[in-house]
Design a protein around this motif. Structure first.
Motif, PDB file in Angstrom:
ATOM      1  N   SER A 168       0.832  -1.213   0.000  1.00 38.15           N
ATOM      2  CA  SER A 168       0.000   0.000   0.000  1.00 38.15           C
ATOM      3  C   SER A 168       0.865   1.261   0.000  1.00 38.15           C
ATOM      4  CB  SER A 168      -0.964   0.006   1.184  1.00 38.15           C
ATOM      5  OG  SER A 168      -0.278   0.144   2.401  1.00 38.15           O
ATOM      6  N   ASP A 169       2.001   1.237   0.697  1.00 36.69           N
ATOM      7  CA  ASP A 169       2.916   2.377   0.668  1.00 36.69           C
ATOM      8  C   ASP A 169       3.535   2.539  -0.724  1.00 36.69           C
ATOM      9  OD1 ASP A 169       2.941   3.324   3.478  1.00 36.69           O
ATOM     10  OD2 ASP A 169       3.816   1.363   3.893  1.00 36.69           O
ATOM     11  N   ILE A 170       3.910   1.436  -1.330  1.00 36.11           N
ATOM     12  CA  ILE A 170       4.511   1.487  -2.668  1.00 36.11           C
ATOM     13  C   ILE A 170       3.497   2.045  -3.663  1.00 36.11           C
ATOM     14  CG2 ILE A 170       5.435   0.098  -4.569  1.00 36.11           C
ATOM     15  CD1 ILE A 170       6.665  -1.741  -2.371  1.00 36.11           C
ATOM     16  N   GLU A 171       2.265   1.550  -3.613  1.00 34.68           N
ATOM     17  CA  GLU A 171       1.227   2.043  -4.526  1.00 34.68           C
ATOM     18  C   GLU A 171       0.897   3.510  -4.248  1.00 34.68           C
ATOM     19  OE1 GLU A 171      -1.924  -0.774  -3.926  1.00 34.68           O
ATOM     20  OE2 GLU A 171      -0.947  -2.297  -5.153  1.00 34.68           O
ATOM     21  N   GLY A 172       0.806   3.879  -2.982  1.00 34.95           N
ATOM     22  CA  GLY A 172       0.521   5.272  -2.625  1.00 34.95           C
ATOM     23  C   GLY A 172       1.612   6.222  -3.069  1.00 34.95           C
ATOM     24  N   ASN A 173       2.859   5.801  -2.910  1.00 36.27           N
ATOM     25  CA  ASN A 173       3.970   6.641  -3.359  1.00 36.27           C
ATOM     26  C   ASN A 173       4.000   6.740  -4.882  1.00 36.27           C
ATOM     27  OD1 ASN A 173       5.472   7.711  -1.053  1.00 36.27           O
ATOM     28  ND2 ASN A 173       5.803   5.567  -0.528  1.00 36.27           N
ATOM     29  N   LYS A 174       3.576   5.678  -5.568  1.00 39.82           N
ATOM     30  CA  LYS A 174       3.514   5.731  -7.035  1.00 39.82           C
ATOM     31  C   LYS A 174       2.521   6.800  -7.475  1.00 39.82           C
ATOM     32  CE  LYS A 174       2.416   3.211 -11.231  1.00 39.82           C
ATOM     33  NZ  LYS A 174       1.357   4.055 -11.727  1.00 39.82           N
TER      34      LYS A 174
END
Length: 141
Positions: free
Chosen positions: A100-106
């Motif tokens: 979720s952090d990776i997707e949010g940062n994307k």
């Protein structure tokens, strides 16, 4: 004091401790992440970079200590800078980076909202999140 500085610099030479400036770090990250060198960072490339490089125990979650160790070892960043950088990309503040952090940062990185993250957007993202990227921090310390 001079003796201490000399000793510390010798320890750094003996153990290979070098610290890179942020521009060098960003270029290294881009080279590692944009595997197909097409000028864009795909979701797969981003997830692969984070999971393969920083998830030391392969549990799908990157703990702060895993990230700091992997980032400082690979990119020669300073521990305290990496600590702050981690906190800035840990979007929910739970001390770990997950999907979720990776997707949010994307989403945050894709500033033109075209669904693709260009190398320039990724560089700007790192500069915005890293404490040495135009935030007034003395990064020589």
């Amino acid at each position: 004091m001079k003796v201490l500085a000399l000793c510390l610099s010798l320890v750094g030479c003996v153990f290979g401790v070098t610290h890179n400036d942020l521009a060098t770090i960003v270029n290294m990250v881009i080279a590692d992440t944009d595997v197909d060198m097409d000028g864009f960072i795909s979701e797969a490339e981003l997830a692969n970079e984070f999971q393969n490089r920083f998830d030391a125990n392969n549990d799908g979650i990157i703990l702060k200590n895993e990230f700091i160790h992997g980032w400082t070892t690979r990119y020669g960043d300073k521990h305290h800078h990496t600590d702050i950088f981690f906190d800035n990309i840990d979007l929910n503040g739970n001390g770990m980076i997950d999907l979720s952090d990776i997707e949010g940062n994307k989403v945050l990185t894709d500033t033109d909202a075209d669904g693709m993250v260009s190398v320039e957007e990724y560089k700007a993202f790192i500069m915005a999140k890293h404490p040495c990227g135009d935030h007034g921090l003395d990064c020589t310390a």
